[in-house]
Design a protein around this motif. Structure first.
Motif, PDB file in Angstrom:
ATOM      1  N   GLU A 298      63.073  51.321   0.574  1.00  0.00           N
ATOM      2  CA  GLU A 298      64.496  51.159   0.881  1.00  0.00           C
ATOM      3  C   GLU A 298      65.099  52.473   1.379  1.00  0.00           C
ATOM      4  OE1 GLU A 298      65.749  47.618  -2.278  1.00  0.00           O
ATOM      5  OE2 GLU A 298      65.603  49.703  -2.976  1.00  0.00           O
ATOM      6  N   LEU A 299      64.718  53.590   0.757  1.00  0.00           N
ATOM      7  CA  LEU A 299      65.254  54.889   1.176  1.00  0.00           C
ATOM      8  C   LEU A 299      64.754  55.281   2.558  1.00  0.00           C
ATOM      9  CD1 LEU A 299      67.027  57.274   0.230  1.00  0.00           C
ATOM     10  CD2 LEU A 299      64.930  58.361  -0.618  1.00  0.00           C
ATOM     11  N   SER A 300      63.604  54.744   2.975  1.00  0.00           N
ATOM     12  CA  SER A 300      63.042  55.108   4.287  1.00  0.00           C
ATOM     13  C   SER A 300      63.953  54.684   5.431  1.00  0.00           C
ATOM     14  CB  SER A 300      61.655  54.490   4.462  1.00  0.00           C
ATOM     15  OG  SER A 300      61.751  53.073   4.557  1.00  0.00           O
ATOM     16  N   ARG A 301      64.901  53.787   5.168  1.00  0.00           N
ATOM     17  CA  ARG A 301      65.815  53.340   6.220  1.00  0.00           C
ATOM     18  C   ARG A 301      67.079  54.195   6.278  1.00  0.00           C
ATOM     19  NH1 ARG A 301      68.031  49.080   5.166  1.00  0.00           N
ATOM     20  NH2 ARG A 301      67.368  48.689   3.039  1.00  0.00           N
ATOM     21  N   TYR A 302      67.106  55.284   5.508  1.00  0.00           N
ATOM     22  CA  TYR A 302      68.270  56.180   5.501  1.00  0.00           C
ATOM     23  C   TYR A 302      68.466  56.819   6.882  1.00  0.00           C
ATOM     24  CZ  TYR A 302      71.022  60.386   4.696  1.00  0.00           C
ATOM     25  OH  TYR A 302      71.975  61.368   4.780  1.00  0.00           O
ATOM     26  N   GLY A 303      69.714  56.939   7.304  1.00  0.00           N
ATOM     27  CA  GLY A 303      70.036  57.594   8.576  1.00  0.00           C
ATOM     28  C   GLY A 303      69.447  56.852   9.752  1.00  0.00           C
ATOM     29  N   THR A 304      68.647  57.556  10.540  1.00  0.00           N
ATOM     30  CA  THR A 304      68.017  56.946  11.720  1.00  0.00           C
ATOM     31  C   THR A 304      66.640  56.380  11.396  1.00  0.00           C
ATOM     32  OG1 THR A 304      67.141  59.123  12.341  1.00  0.00           O
ATOM     33  CG2 THR A 304      69.237  58.458  13.334  1.00  0.00           C
ATOM     34  N   ALA A 305      66.293  56.331  10.112  1.00  0.00           N
ATOM     35  CA  ALA A 305      65.013  55.772   9.653  1.00  0.00           C
ATOM     36  C   ALA A 305      63.814  56.513  10.237  1.00  0.00           C
ATOM     37  CB  ALA A 305      64.936  54.284   9.996  1.00  0.00           C
ATOM     38  N   THR A 306      63.967  57.823  10.429  1.00  0.00           N
ATOM     39  CA  THR A 306      62.870  58.607  11.015  1.00  0.00           C
ATOM     40  C   THR A 306      62.363  59.706  10.086  1.00  0.00           C
ATOM     41  OG1 THR A 306      64.542  59.976  12.132  1.00  0.00           O
ATOM     42  CG2 THR A 306      63.526  58.202  13.417  1.00  0.00           C
ATOM     43  N   LEU A 307      62.743  59.658   8.793  1.00  0.00           N
ATOM     44  CA  LEU A 307      62.159  60.589   7.831  1.00  0.00           C
ATOM     45  C   LEU A 307      60.703  60.199   7.608  1.00  0.00           C
ATOM     46  CD1 LEU A 307      65.042  60.773   5.196  1.00  0.00           C
ATOM     47  CD2 LEU A 307      64.358  62.578   6.777  1.00  0.00           C
ATOM     48  N   THR A 308      59.826  61.187   7.494  1.00  0.00           N
ATOM     49  CA  THR A 308      58.400  60.887   7.373  1.00  0.00           C
ATOM     50  C   THR A 308      58.072  60.360   5.972  1.00  0.00           C
ATOM     51  OG1 THR A 308      57.802  63.104   6.604  1.00  0.00           O
ATOM     52  CG2 THR A 308      57.875  62.738   8.996  1.00  0.00           C
ATOM     53  N   SER A 309      57.028  59.566   5.900  1.00  0.00           N
ATOM     54  CA  SER A 309      56.611  58.995   4.617  1.00  0.00           C
ATOM     55  C   SER A 309      56.124  60.089   3.670  1.00  0.00           C
ATOM     56  CB  SER A 309      55.524  57.951   4.842  1.00  0.00           C
ATOM     57  OG  SER A 309      54.394  58.541   5.472  1.00  0.00           O
ATOM     58  N   VAL A 310      55.508  61.136   4.237  1.00  0.00           N
ATOM     59  CA  VAL A 310      55.028  62.246   3.412  1.00  0.00           C
ATOM     60  C   VAL A 310      56.202  62.932   2.709  1.00  0.00           C
ATOM     61  CG1 VAL A 310      53.944  64.529   3.485  1.00  0.00           C
ATOM     62  CG2 VAL A 310      52.975  62.653   4.812  1.00  0.00           C
ATOM     63  N   PHE A 311      57.279  63.149   3.424  1.00  0.00           N
ATOM     64  CA  PHE A 311      58.460  63.773   2.832  1.00  0.00           C
ATOM     65  C   PHE A 311      59.061  62.864   1.765  1.00  0.00           C
ATOM     66  CE2 PHE A 311      63.147  64.292   2.937  1.00  0.00           C
ATOM     67  CZ  PHE A 311      63.220  65.552   2.359  1.00  0.00           C
ATOM     68  N   LEU A 312      59.155  61.570   2.044  1.00  0.00           N
ATOM     69  CA  LEU A 312      59.716  60.633   1.070  1.00  0.00           C
ATOM     70  C   LEU A 312      58.845  60.567  -0.188  1.00  0.00           C
ATOM     71  CD1 LEU A 312      60.874  57.786   3.478  1.00  0.00           C
ATOM     72  CD2 LEU A 312      62.321  59.397   2.245  1.00  0.00           C
ATOM     73  N   ASP A 313      57.536  60.679  -0.012  1.00  0.00           N
ATOM     74  CA  ASP A 313      56.650  60.735  -1.180  1.00  0.00           C
ATOM     75  C   ASP A 313      57.023  61.906  -2.081  1.00  0.00           C
ATOM     76  OD1 ASP A 313      55.172  58.517  -0.478  1.00  0.00           O
ATOM     77  OD2 ASP A 313      53.611  59.655   0.582  1.00  0.00           O
ATOM     78  N   ARG A 314      57.267  63.047  -1.445  1.00  0.00           N
ATOM     79  CA  ARG A 314      57.621  64.244  -2.213  1.00  0.00           C
ATOM     80  C   ARG A 314      58.967  64.080  -2.905  1.00  0.00           C
ATOM     81  NH1 ARG A 314      55.309  67.479  -4.614  1.00  0.00           N
ATOM     82  NH2 ARG A 314      56.620  69.277  -4.124  1.00  0.00           N
ATOM     83  N   VAL A 315      59.901  63.394  -2.258  1.00  0.00           N
ATOM     84  CA  VAL A 315      61.212  63.149  -2.879  1.00  0.00           C
ATOM     85  C   VAL A 315      61.023  62.394  -4.186  1.00  0.00           C
ATOM     86  CG1 VAL A 315      63.397  61.910  -2.658  1.00  0.00           C
ATOM     87  CG2 VAL A 315      62.505  63.212  -0.714  1.00  0.00           C
ATOM     88  N   PHE A 316      60.213  61.344  -4.156  1.00  0.00           N
ATOM     89  CA  PHE A 316      60.036  60.532  -5.358  1.00  0.00           C
ATOM     90  C   PHE A 316      59.119  61.201  -6.385  1.00  0.00           C
ATOM     91  CE2 PHE A 316      62.057  57.448  -2.729  1.00  0.00           C
ATOM     92  CZ  PHE A 316      62.652  56.541  -3.604  1.00  0.00           C
ATOM     93  N   GLN A 317      58.348  62.171  -5.957  1.00  0.00           N
ATOM     94  CA  GLN A 317      57.524  62.928  -6.909  1.00  0.00           C
ATOM     95  C   GLN A 317      58.358  63.953  -7.675  1.00  0.00           C
ATOM     96  OE1 GLN A 317      54.358  64.697  -4.620  1.00  0.00           O
ATOM     97  NE2 GLN A 317      53.434  62.735  -4.113  1.00  0.00           N
ATOM     98  N   GLU A 318      59.282  64.608  -6.987  1.00  0.00           N
ATOM     99  CA  GLU A 318      60.000  65.738  -7.570  1.00  0.00           C
ATOM    100  C   GLU A 318      61.343  65.362  -8.182  1.00  0.00           C
ATOM    101  OE1 GLU A 318      59.141  68.866  -8.048  1.00  0.00           O
ATOM    102  OE2 GLU A 318      57.156  68.610  -7.172  1.00  0.00           O
ATOM    103  N   CYS A 319      62.012  64.352  -7.637  1.00  0.00           N
ATOM    104  CA  CYS A 319      63.361  64.010  -8.096  1.00  0.00           C
ATOM    105  C   CYS A 319      63.313  63.025  -9.258  1.00  0.00           C
ATOM    106  CB  CYS A 319      64.187  63.432  -6.945  1.00  0.00           C
ATOM    107  SG  CYS A 319      64.429  64.598  -5.590  1.00  0.00           S
ATOM    108  N   LEU A 320      64.402  62.996 -10.012  1.00  0.00           N
ATOM    109  CA  LEU A 320      64.489  62.102 -11.167  1.00  0.00           C
ATOM    110  C   LEU A 320      64.544  60.654 -10.704  1.00  0.00           C
ATOM    111  CD1 LEU A 320      64.880  61.768 -14.237  1.00  0.00           C
ATOM    112  CD2 LEU A 320      67.354  61.916 -13.829  1.00  0.00           C
ATOM    113  N   THR A 321      63.610  59.845 -11.191  1.00  0.00           N
ATOM    114  CA  THR A 321      63.573  58.422 -10.855  1.00  0.00           C
ATOM    115  C   THR A 321      63.400  57.598 -12.128  1.00  0.00           C
ATOM    116  OG1 THR A 321      61.179  58.510 -10.480  1.00  0.00           O
ATOM    117  CG2 THR A 321      62.601  58.812  -8.558  1.00  0.00           C
ATOM    118  N   TYR A 322      63.647  56.332 -12.012  1.00  0.00           N
ATOM    119  CA  TYR A 322      63.511  55.404 -13.126  1.00  0.00           C
ATOM    120  C   TYR A 322      62.563  54.291 -12.706  1.00  0.00           C
ATOM    121  CZ  TYR A 322      67.677  57.957 -14.530  1.00  0.00           C
ATOM    122  OH  TYR A 322      68.560  58.955 -14.852  1.00  0.00           O
ATOM    123  N   ASP A 323      61.365  54.306 -13.293  1.00  0.00           N
ATOM    124  CA  ASP A 323      60.318  53.355 -12.906  1.00  0.00           C
ATOM    125  C   ASP A 323      60.056  53.415 -11.406  1.00  0.00           C
ATOM    126  OD1 ASP A 323      60.008  52.456 -15.527  1.00  0.00           O
ATOM    127  OD2 ASP A 323      61.615  50.977 -15.302  1.00  0.00           O
TER     128      ASP A 323
END
Length: 456
Positions: A298-323
């Motif tokens: 769902e977050l991959s569609r943020y903005g122009t939907a051109t953020l790389t999957s590798v970067f998004l992986d790192r976001v979910f690895q480092e930032c606080l998430t719930y399940d």
């Protein structure tokens, strides 16, 4: 007295040396006596043989905070702080006294043809005498010199002086207002303290009259996150009141008191109702399964939907998430970082994601790791991938790090190119913007290529 002590000490040592040969005591006993003699004569020389108790005259400067069990002491401390803040508030100029001060300033200055009314130092002091005791600390040579610029007669502008007074009064009023929410009484606000402050501030801001009460909690969360994202980079969970007053965020928030705030000002103000509603609306539009949280997809569609999957992986690895999903508060930090990439706090957020080995620097491997995802996206859009070697050389040329093989966070901040480097590594659109930065007018084919990226 000092000379006598030296003579006695000298004689005692001579006697001791004379008897040294026939002394049958152990070495420990001799050392003990030696220390005893030294202490005795040194004490007499320093203080006439009296114990030095100067520490008793040092005022107490540390008072232990009452514990949770000491309820009475806590209540006493809270009440005394409130009384202290009320006393400080009563020492400030109220609206009537400010109006009287303005009247005195205008009447003290003779009418002139010049556009700006000026006042001399002698008249300045006379106004200070007439203004009363509350104004005593405002009419000083230091304040006058601070406002003195290039007037040939050594005068200052009464408008600049009055604005200075208004600003000073406002700062003190705001500090007192914020201190009332400082539950710990240590000069900082926790997240819950700032939330309470903003929640109780909402009814006083006309620009927020249109907000529904059920949205208040989301508005408060949106407003508080900006303060904590930029003023609490170490994520301690608290912000100094001094830092809140020194930054411009409080000015932006209190700007909403203006009934006639323009649409442009509202759109650019993070704290305005349209801005908060737009932010929350974007979050809801990304939440396709309506569970109140965002997955990586769902977050991959943020903005122009051109953020790389590798970067998004790192976001979910480092930032606080719930399940494995992101809540609204974490999403706000993400947005603040990507929308303010020039700011050190935002660069720190992004740098932590780029530093995959947690070594405190980016090397060629780190850059290649993220740029490969950009190359993969370019292939998907039928574009010829750009050589990593060329991009790597450009990045190091832009940043000019102290170590030619490593890029630190400080290097990115100092270079002023941190936002560009981040965009190149995490966002295809950002990379494409950088790659085509020298093309003043895009031709039709370029426009169609750019369109294909945005439409994806």
């Amino acid at each position: 007295m000092a000379n006598e002590c030296r003579i006695d000490w000298s004689n005692a040592l001579k006697r001791r040396l004379a008897n040294a040969n026939r002394d049958e005591r152990s070495e420990e006993e001799k050392k003990a006596e030696e220390m005893q003699l030294f202490t005795k004569y040194y004490s007499e020389w320093k203080g006439g043989g009296h114990n030095n108790k100067s520490y008793e005259s040092i005022p107490r400067f540390y008072f232990k905070l009452p514990t949770e069990e000491e309820v009475l002491l806590q209540k006493l401390r809270e009440e005394s702080r409130v009384v202290f803040l009320q006393r400080k508030s009563s020492e400030l100029l109220d609206n009537e006294e400010l109006q009287n001060l303005w009247f005195l300033l205008k009447n003290q200055v003779p009418p002139e043809n010049s556009e700006e009314a000026m006042i001399s130092y002698e008249d300045f002091l006379q106004v200070g005498d007439m203004a009363g005791p509350k104004c005593k600390n405002l009419f000083t040579a230091r304040v006058y010199a601070k406002l003195l610029h290039n007037d040939p007669y050594g005068r200052i502008s009464i408008m600049q002086f009055f604005n200075y007074v208004m600003r000073k009064v406002w700062l003190h009023q705001t500090r007192i207002g914020l201190s009332l929410y400082d539950v710990a009484g240590q000069g900082y606000l926790r997240e819950s303290d700032l939330e309470n402050y903003i929640l109780e501030l909402i009814p006083t801001l006309p620009q927020l009259d249109g907000l529904d009460k059920p949205f208040y909690s989301f508005y408060v969360c949106t407003a508080v996150r900006k303060f904590f994202f930029f003023l609490d980079p170490l994520r301690t969970g608290k912000i100094k009141i001094q830092d809140i007053l020194a930054c411009s965020f409080l000015d932006d928030l209190l700007e909403l008191r203006d009934d006639e705030l323009s649409k442009e000002s509202q759109d650019s103000n993070w704290f305005s109702a349209p801005s908060a509603l737009r932010m929350y609306g974007q979050y809801l539009s990304l939440d396709k399964d309506h569970n109140g949280m965002l997955s990586k997809e769902e977050l991959s569609r943020y903005g122009t939907a051109t953020l790389t999957s590798v970067f998004l992986d790192r976001v979910f690895q480092e930032c606080l998430t719930y399940d494995g999903e992101m809540d609204y508060k974490t999403y706000l930090d993400f947005v603040l970082a990507l929308e303010n990439k020039k700011e050190p706090a935002a660069l720190q957020y992004i740098f932590k994601l780029l530093d995959i080995d947690n070594k405190g620097h980016l090397n060629v491997f780190s850059l290649n790791y993220f740029f490969r995802a950009i190359q993969d996206q370019m292939k998907v859009h039928c574009q010829v991938p750009v050589s990593f070697q060329d991009v790597k050389d450009e990045i190091f040329d832009m940043v000019k790090p102290k170590d030619p093989y490593k890029i630190t966070l400080q290097d990115l901040v100092n270079s002023g190119q941190g936002d560009t480097v981040a965009s190149i590594l995490i966002d295809l659109n950002g990379f494409w913007t950088y790659e085509n930065r020298e093309m003043p007018v895009a031709n039709d084919s370029d426009s169609s290529n750019a369109g294909s990226i945005d439409d994806s």
